[in-house]
Design a protein around this motif. Structure first.
Motif, mmCIF file in Angstrom:
data_model
loop_
_atom_site.group_PDB
_atom_site.id
_atom_site.type_symbol
_atom_site.label_atom_id
_atom_site.label_comp_id
_atom_site.label_asym_id
_atom_site.label_seq_id
_atom_site.Cartn_x
_atom_site.Cartn_y
_atom_site.Cartn_z
ATOM 1 N N GLN A 78 40.949 -62.816 -19.863
ATOM 2 C CA GLN A 78 39.730 -63.560 -19.531
ATOM 3 C C GLN A 78 39.798 -64.969 -20.095
ATOM 4 O O GLN A 78 39.390 -65.934 -19.438
ATOM 5 C CB GLN A 78 38.505 -62.836 -20.072
ATOM 6 C CG GLN A 78 37.191 -63.536 -19.737
ATOM 7 C CD GLN A 78 35.979 -62.814 -20.302
ATOM 8 O OE1 GLN A 78 36.089 -61.727 -20.846
ATOM 9 N NE2 GLN A 78 34.815 -63.435 -20.186
ATOM 10 N N ARG A 82 39.540 -68.335 -17.746
ATOM 11 C CA ARG A 82 38.316 -69.155 -17.767
ATOM 12 C C ARG A 82 38.454 -70.471 -18.530
ATOM 13 O O ARG A 82 37.586 -71.335 -18.402
ATOM 14 C CB ARG A 82 37.162 -68.356 -18.375
ATOM 15 C CG ARG A 82 36.650 -67.216 -17.495
ATOM 16 C CD ARG A 82 35.232 -66.867 -17.871
ATOM 17 N NE ARG A 82 34.328 -67.999 -17.675
ATOM 18 C CZ ARG A 82 33.062 -68.025 -18.096
ATOM 19 N NH1 ARG A 82 32.564 -66.979 -18.741
ATOM 20 N NH2 ARG A 82 32.297 -69.080 -17.885
ATOM 21 N N HIS A 84 40.510 -74.017 -19.563
ATOM 22 C CA HIS A 84 41.514 -74.969 -19.096
ATOM 23 C C HIS A 84 41.977 -75.852 -20.252
ATOM 24 O O HIS A 84 41.154 -76.410 -20.987
ATOM 25 C CB HIS A 84 40.932 -75.854 -17.998
ATOM 26 C CG HIS A 84 40.487 -75.093 -16.794
ATOM 27 N ND1 HIS A 84 41.371 -74.435 -15.957
ATOM 28 C CD2 HIS A 84 39.258 -74.873 -16.273
ATOM 29 C CE1 HIS A 84 40.704 -73.858 -14.985
ATOM 30 N NE2 HIS A 84 39.417 -74.102 -15.152
ATOM 31 N N MET A 97 35.915 -74.220 -21.436
ATOM 32 C CA MET A 97 35.404 -73.171 -20.558
ATOM 33 C C MET A 97 35.056 -73.729 -19.182
ATOM 34 O O MET A 97 34.508 -74.830 -19.059
ATOM 35 C CB MET A 97 34.180 -72.524 -21.192
ATOM 36 C CG MET A 97 33.730 -71.248 -20.536
ATOM 37 S SD MET A 97 32.450 -70.426 -21.526
ATOM 38 C CE MET A 97 33.215 -68.829 -21.802
ATOM 39 N N ASP A 98 35.369 -72.958 -18.128
ATOM 40 C CA ASP A 98 35.215 -73.439 -16.762
ATOM 41 C C ASP A 98 33.785 -73.820 -16.383
ATOM 42 O O ASP A 98 33.560 -74.770 -15.653
ATOM 43 C CB ASP A 98 35.745 -72.400 -15.766
ATOM 44 C CG ASP A 98 35.154 -70.999 -15.990
ATOM 45 O OD1 ASP A 98 34.277 -70.855 -16.869
ATOM 46 O OD2 ASP A 98 35.573 -70.069 -15.279
ATOM 47 N N GLY A 99 32.789 -73.114 -16.899
ATOM 48 C CA GLY A 99 31.405 -73.410 -16.551
ATOM 49 C C GLY A 99 30.688 -74.263 -17.572
ATOM 50 O O GLY A 99 29.461 -74.405 -17.503
ATOM 51 N N ASP A 119 28.174 -70.104 -23.656
ATOM 52 C CA ASP A 119 28.658 -70.004 -22.281
ATOM 53 C C ASP A 119 27.535 -70.449 -21.341
ATOM 54 O O ASP A 119 26.677 -69.675 -20.962
ATOM 55 C CB ASP A 119 29.078 -68.560 -21.993
ATOM 56 C CG ASP A 119 29.691 -68.403 -20.598
ATOM 57 O OD1 ASP A 119 29.729 -69.391 -19.843
ATOM 58 O OD2 ASP A 119 30.134 -67.280 -20.277
ATOM 59 N N LYS A 121 27.543 -71.554 -18.153
ATOM 60 C CA LYS A 121 27.612 -71.108 -16.756
ATOM 61 C C LYS A 121 26.866 -72.067 -15.831
ATOM 62 O O LYS A 121 26.170 -71.656 -14.908
ATOM 63 C CB LYS A 121 27.046 -69.691 -16.626
ATOM 64 C CG LYS A 121 27.808 -68.658 -17.435
ATOM 65 C CD LYS A 121 27.231 -67.268 -17.276
ATOM 66 C CE LYS A 121 28.013 -66.261 -18.117
ATOM 67 N NZ LYS A 121 27.457 -64.886 -18.007
ATOM 68 N N PHE A 124 30.508 -74.618 -13.012
ATOM 69 C CA PHE A 124 31.703 -74.047 -12.415
ATOM 70 C C PHE A 124 32.230 -74.984 -11.327
ATOM 71 O O PHE A 124 31.463 -75.601 -10.590
ATOM 72 C CB PHE A 124 31.401 -72.675 -11.804
ATOM 73 C CG PHE A 124 31.059 -71.624 -12.822
ATOM 74 C CD1 PHE A 124 32.036 -71.049 -13.610
ATOM 75 C CD2 PHE A 124 29.750 -71.201 -12.977
ATOM 76 C CE1 PHE A 124 31.721 -70.066 -14.543
ATOM 77 C CE2 PHE A 124 29.421 -70.225 -13.904
ATOM 78 C CZ PHE A 124 30.409 -69.658 -14.702
#
Length: 271
Positions: A78, A82, A84, A97-99, A119, A121, A124
Motif C-alpha cells: 500500500q 500510494r 510518490h 501521499m497521492d491524495g 490522509d 484524500k 487524488f
C-alpha cells in the motif's frame, strides 16, 4: 534542421549509454523511480528491504539496505502504491501521499513519517511537483468533486498550506492535469473536469508565475497534442517536457510554443 539536430542528439545519448548497458537491475512494473536534478541520480524503490541508486557520473547501480517505519495498518504494498518519491535536495527524498497529507522522508537509509497531517484524500490525481525544495500539488479530486486547490508542504512545520495567488483568474477544477515546470513557472495543460458521471477533457494551458504568484491563461492545446497525452496516460509526479506515446518520443518546448517528435524502428531498444 531541427530533425537533424534531434537525430544527432539521440544518437549521442544512445552511444553513451550503450557502453554502460552491461549492468542491470531487475524490479517489478510497480517499482517507484525518481530522478534528482540536485545530484543527477536516480532512486528506485521496489522492495521493503532495500533500494537502488544510480549516479550518472558513476554509471553504475548501488544497492542500499533500508528500514521503512510503517505501522501495522499500512502494508508495504500500500505504501508503494500510494506514495510518490520526490527529490527536494541533494541526497534528500520525500515520499508524498497521492491524495495529499502524509509525508515520509528518506534519511540514513530509513524511511520515516515526518508530517503533522493526515490522509486528506482531497487531491487524488493532482499535479505533484517540486520547486526550490518544497513539494506542491495542484488540482485533483476528493469528496466527489474535482478541485483547483493549490497546496504546498512547509518543510519547517511539516504541514500543508494553501498557495497564495495574486490574481482572480485561475484554472478551473480538474484532475489528471499534465504539468511542465521551468525555473520560475508552472504550466498546467488540460486535465479532466468531472461531475458525477459527466466528464469533460480540458484543452486550456495556464501558467503560474512562482515568484509573482499569478495565473495567466495562455491558450488552447491542439488536438494532436491532446491525443498524445491521453494515449501516454497520466502520471501524478511526472513533468511532461518529454514523454512517449505510440512509439513516438515527444519533446515539448513550452517557451517557443512547439513540440517535436522522434520516431525510430529501434525505439524500444533504448526506451
Amino acid at each position: 534542421i531541427m530533425k537533424n539536430q534531434l537525430h544527432f542528439l539521440l544518437l549521442a545519448l544512445l552511444v553513451s549509454f550503450g557502453y554502460r548497458a552491461q549492468q542491470t537491475i531487475e524490479v517489478s512494473s510497480k517499482a517507484q523511480m525518481v530522478y534528482s536534478a540536485y545530484d543527477h541520480s536516480y532512486l528506485v524503490l521496489d522492495d521493503s528491504t532495500h533500494y537502488y541508486t544510480y549516479a550518472i557520473s558513476e554509471g553504475k547501480w548501488k544497492k542500499h539496505k533500508v528500514h521503512i517505519a510503517l505501522d501495522a495498518s499500512m502494508p508495504f504494498a500500500q505504501f508503494k502504491g500510494r506514495f510518490h518519491p520526490i527529490a527536494v535536495a541533494k541526497n534528500r527524498y520525500l515520499f508524498v501521499m497521492d491524495g495529499c497529507g502524509v509525508v515520509f522522508a528518506l534519511r540514513n537509509d530509513t524511511i520515516r513519517r515526518i508530517d503533522h497531517s493526515y490522509d486528506q484524500k482531497n487531491q487524488f490525481n493532482s499535479a505533484l511537483y517540486e520547486y526550490r525544495g518544497q513539494v506542491f500539488m495542484f488540482g485533483g479530486y476528493g469528496l466527489f468533486e474535482v478541485k483547483n486547490t493549490h497546496t504546498f508542504y512547509d518543510n519547517e512545520v511539516n504541514e500543508w498550506f494553501q498557495v497564495f495567488r495574486n490574481t482572480k483568474e485561475c484554472p478551473s477544477g480538474r484532475a489528471s492535469a499534465y504539468y511542465l515546470k521551468d525555473r520560475s513557472s508552472l504550466y498546467i495543460l488540460g486535465g479532466v473536469e468531472q461531475r458525477f458521471s459527466k466528464r469533460k477533457i480540458c484543452n486550456d494551458i495556464w501558467r503560474f508565475d512562482m515568484k509573482r504568484q499569478t495565473w495567466k491563461l495562455l491558450g488552447e492545446l491542439n488536438a494532436d497534442f491532446i491525443k498524445r497525452t491521453r494515449t501516454r496516460g497520466f502520471v501524478q509526479h511526472k513533468d511532461y517536457h518529454i514523454f512517449h506515446s505510440d512509439n513516438k518520443l515527444t519533446l515539448v518546448d513550452i517557451a517557443k510554443n512547439k513540440y517535436y517528435s522522434y520516431v525510430s524502428s529501434r525505439y524500444f531498444t533504448f526506451y
